[in-house]
Design an enzyme around this catalytic site. Structure first.
Site, PDB file in Angstrom:
ATOM      1  N   ILE A  14       0.760  -1.154  -0.068  1.00  0.00           N
ATOM      2  CA  ILE A  14      -0.119   0.043  -0.107  1.00  0.00           C
ATOM      3  C   ILE A  14       0.725   1.320   0.139  1.00  0.00           C
ATOM      4  O   ILE A  14       0.614   2.175  -0.744  1.00  0.00           O
ATOM      5  CB  ILE A  14      -0.904  -0.011   1.022  1.00  0.00           C
ATOM      6  CG1 ILE A  14      -2.221   1.054   0.970  1.00  0.00           C
ATOM      7  CG2 ILE A  14      -0.434   0.231   2.499  1.00  0.00           C
ATOM      8  CD1 ILE A  14      -3.210   0.578  -0.148  1.00  0.00           C
ATOM      9  N   SER A  36      11.814   1.302   7.643  1.00  0.00           N
ATOM     10  CA  SER A  36      11.504  -0.205   7.238  1.00  0.00           C
ATOM     11  C   SER A  36      12.397  -1.142   7.898  1.00  0.00           C
ATOM     12  O   SER A  36      13.700  -0.778   7.738  1.00  0.00           O
ATOM     13  CB  SER A  36      11.061  -0.390   5.841  1.00  0.00           C
ATOM     14  OG  SER A  36      11.152  -1.538   5.509  1.00  0.00           O
ATOM     15  N   ARG A  37      12.051  -2.157   8.469  1.00  0.00           N
ATOM     16  CA  ARG A  37      13.013  -3.155   8.800  1.00  0.00           C
ATOM     17  C   ARG A  37      13.589  -3.944   7.679  1.00  0.00           C
ATOM     18  O   ARG A  37      14.839  -4.470   7.805  1.00  0.00           O
ATOM     19  CB  ARG A  37      12.467  -4.249   9.846  1.00  0.00           C
ATOM     20  CG  ARG A  37      12.101  -3.627  11.115  1.00  0.00           C
ATOM     21  CD  ARG A  37      11.491  -4.714  11.784  1.00  0.00           C
ATOM     22  NE  ARG A  37      10.135  -5.342  11.223  1.00  0.00           N
ATOM     23  CZ  ARG A  37       9.405  -5.916  12.063  1.00  0.00           C
ATOM     24  NH1 ARG A  37       9.691  -6.589  13.100  1.00  0.00           N
ATOM     25  NH2 ARG A  37       8.097  -6.553  11.335  1.00  0.00           N
ATOM     26  N   LYS A  91      -5.894   2.196   7.126  1.00  0.00           N
ATOM     27  CA  LYS A  91      -7.047   1.288   7.556  1.00  0.00           C
ATOM     28  C   LYS A  91      -6.647  -0.099   7.645  1.00  0.00           C
ATOM     29  O   LYS A  91      -6.123  -0.426   6.983  1.00  0.00           O
ATOM     30  CB  LYS A  91      -8.173   1.600   6.668  1.00  0.00           C
ATOM     31  CG  LYS A  91      -8.292   1.017   5.257  1.00  0.00           C
ATOM     32  CD  LYS A  91      -8.538  -0.265   5.052  1.00  0.00           C
ATOM     33  CE  LYS A  91      -8.257  -0.972   3.914  1.00  0.00           C
ATOM     34  NZ  LYS A  91      -8.439  -2.472   3.877  1.00  0.00           N
ATOM     35  N   ASP A 169     -10.531  -7.178   6.197  1.00  0.00           N
ATOM     36  CA  ASP A 169      -9.627  -6.188   5.523  1.00  0.00           C
ATOM     37  C   ASP A 169     -10.155  -5.416   4.344  1.00  0.00           C
ATOM     38  O   ASP A 169     -10.307  -4.288   4.348  1.00  0.00           O
ATOM     39  CB  ASP A 169      -8.229  -6.714   5.236  1.00  0.00           C
ATOM     40  CG  ASP A 169      -7.255  -5.832   4.848  1.00  0.00           C
ATOM     41  OD1 ASP A 169      -6.642  -4.911   5.540  1.00  0.00           O
ATOM     42  OD2 ASP A 169      -7.304  -5.671   3.544  1.00  0.00           O
TER      43      ASP A 169
END
Lengths: 308, 308
Positions: A14, A36-37, A91, A169
């Site tokens: 997303i 970000s990992r 969301k 979702d």
């Protein structure tokens, strides 16, 4: 006003498909950093950090947009608000409604903007549908939201963990449109879930819904196990017998067979317009009703387990 | 002020054991009518009607107290408010939070009192526990709520139907005490349910809870399958190492082993005092947090089904 410098947290599908291109095209914002990992590809001029904490400490961002899975959003949002950031949340905004309510209180306390987004509320059909429904009323509503989870989210498995919501979702997108359109509140009266082996969340959900004045005739089917063409539609039977049909997840709207809206997807541009307004006005928008309806459905569910 | 004339709707155990004797002893109220589909015993001077609608139409009541199972409370409450009644609702006030929120809006619109009661909030330990927790803080909390459903509710089966909440029927009492005591909001982070054959709701539930400042150390065990002595206790480890222990479902409270409260059950008298104040002040109290936490737990649950 200089652009609001945004840091993205959680660089998955997303973030790549919606947030990065939307921010690149919006003069009120500038994407300056990402956390970000993993080691995602990073646009030119954007700094990459391993953690949100390091990103905020860099002084490069005024706001964070949280695109992680929902189970961990609350902690990221709380830390960011306490560090003085404005916060935009994908969301559903958190695992539970109680978490969102607490973030809204915290945003007020620290004087920052919290925007719990529901992108489908910014689809082209919502505003005209709301007007038509307010004028003509609806005696029945049928939500049909079906797609193939394996086509749209190959290899993603957090949906099936507790808090991942399963078919809710995508289903909350429909519920957010309904919350945005209907002149009345809406409730879940009954829910039937189908749950796959090893999953904790449903792959299909059939809901009987009601409003204060319509105890029946409102329903939803969310199906993530659908192999044909996708359907993201809501049909209303109007009080005068007319038919209002929303399609394409909100990209189209027809009234009695005549096209009212047929527009390309502009949800995320609209969503970031709203975020800019909220920051400018020192306001927050912590809409929880779509998540509330999902939690209410879980609390009422009759669960059928597909044998393993 | 002349007494508020109350009609009871749904004459089961809670109406007989709590509402009828409490109303008989409270000068601010007079029990004038009852509505029930069965033919319950009726106190002298109290009129019996088959339906709430007939009871209200008789002109004998100013307020209704709704003691039906939760699945049908919303409809009764809505009809009563629209007919000009003040409304008191047994816990949980409805099937879903969205329903309670709508009733609160309606009560405001029609200018009547809605009181969504949580009787355990009126237990003797709540006010002193709240004061101690606000002063000394808590780093850990353990709720233990266990009893034998077959001893306390023989033959009752609506608990196991969707919306009946299973072990959350007693469990929300603990959650309501916690909502009434804790200086911070509380969230469900994880939930494990055990569900009996043929049931739709859990007989046991183990919850990991959190507050904004305590991500762990808060938990609850609700067990309706417990064969020994009942336990309705909440233990807090205070920030200074002290121990605060609530027992008897709120009838006792001890701090570091010393008794703070040890009182007989006066929950329903306190609850009706509050109702009288609300009616006098033209106010409503539509507390939804205990029900919210229950719905949130359902939405996060890992469910273990006991083989049939």
């Amino acid at each position: 006003m200089s652009p609001i410098r945004v840091g993205l947290v959680g660089i998955g599908e997303i973030a790549r498909v919606q947030h990065i291109p939307t921010l690149a095209a919006d003069g009120d914002f500038r994407l300056t950093a990402m956390a970000s990992r993993s080691k995602p590809a990073v646009p030119d001029g954007v700094a990459l950090f391993a953690t949100q904490g390091e990103m905020i400490a860099s002084g490069l961002v005024d706001a964070v947009a949280i695109c992680t899975p929902p189970q961990v959003r609350y902690g990221f949002a709380r830390d960011a608000l306490l560090a003085g950031m404005h916060v935009l949340m994908e969301k559903p905004p958190a695992q539970t409604v109680a978490e969102v309510d607490d973030l809204a209180r915290l945003a007020g306390t620290v004087g920052r903007t919290l925007f719990a987004t529901w992108h489908s509320m910014h689809s082209a059909a919502v505003v005209p549908a709301r007007r038509i429904l307010a004028e003509r009323g609806a005696v029945a509503m049928r939500i049909l939201w079906r797609e193939d989870v394996h086509k749209f989210h190959p290899g993603v498995d957090w949906f099936w963990q507790p808090g991942g919501m399963g078919v809710f979702d995508p289903g909350v997108n429909a519920l957010s449109i309904v919350v945005g359109c209907l002149p009345e509140p809406i409730f879940v009266r009954e829910a039937r879930f189908r749950v796959m082996p090893g999953a904790h969340t449903p792959i299909t959900a059939a809901l009987e819904l009601a409003t204060p004045t319509h105890g029946s005739g409102y329903s939803a089917l969310f199906d993530w196990d659908h192999k044909g063409e996708e359907t993201w539609s809501i049909d209303w039977t109007l009080s005068d017998g007319g038919l209002l049909s929303l399609g394409g997840g909100g990209r189209s709207l027809a009234l009695d067979g005549r096209t009212v809206v047929d527009a390309p997807d502009r949800e995320y541009p609209g969503l970031y317009r709203r975020f800019a307004e909220l920051v400018r006005d020192g306001a927050s928008d912590a809409e929880t009703r779509p998540l509330q309806l999902a939690a209410d459905a879980f609390s009422l569910a009759r669960i059928e387990r597909v044998p393993g």
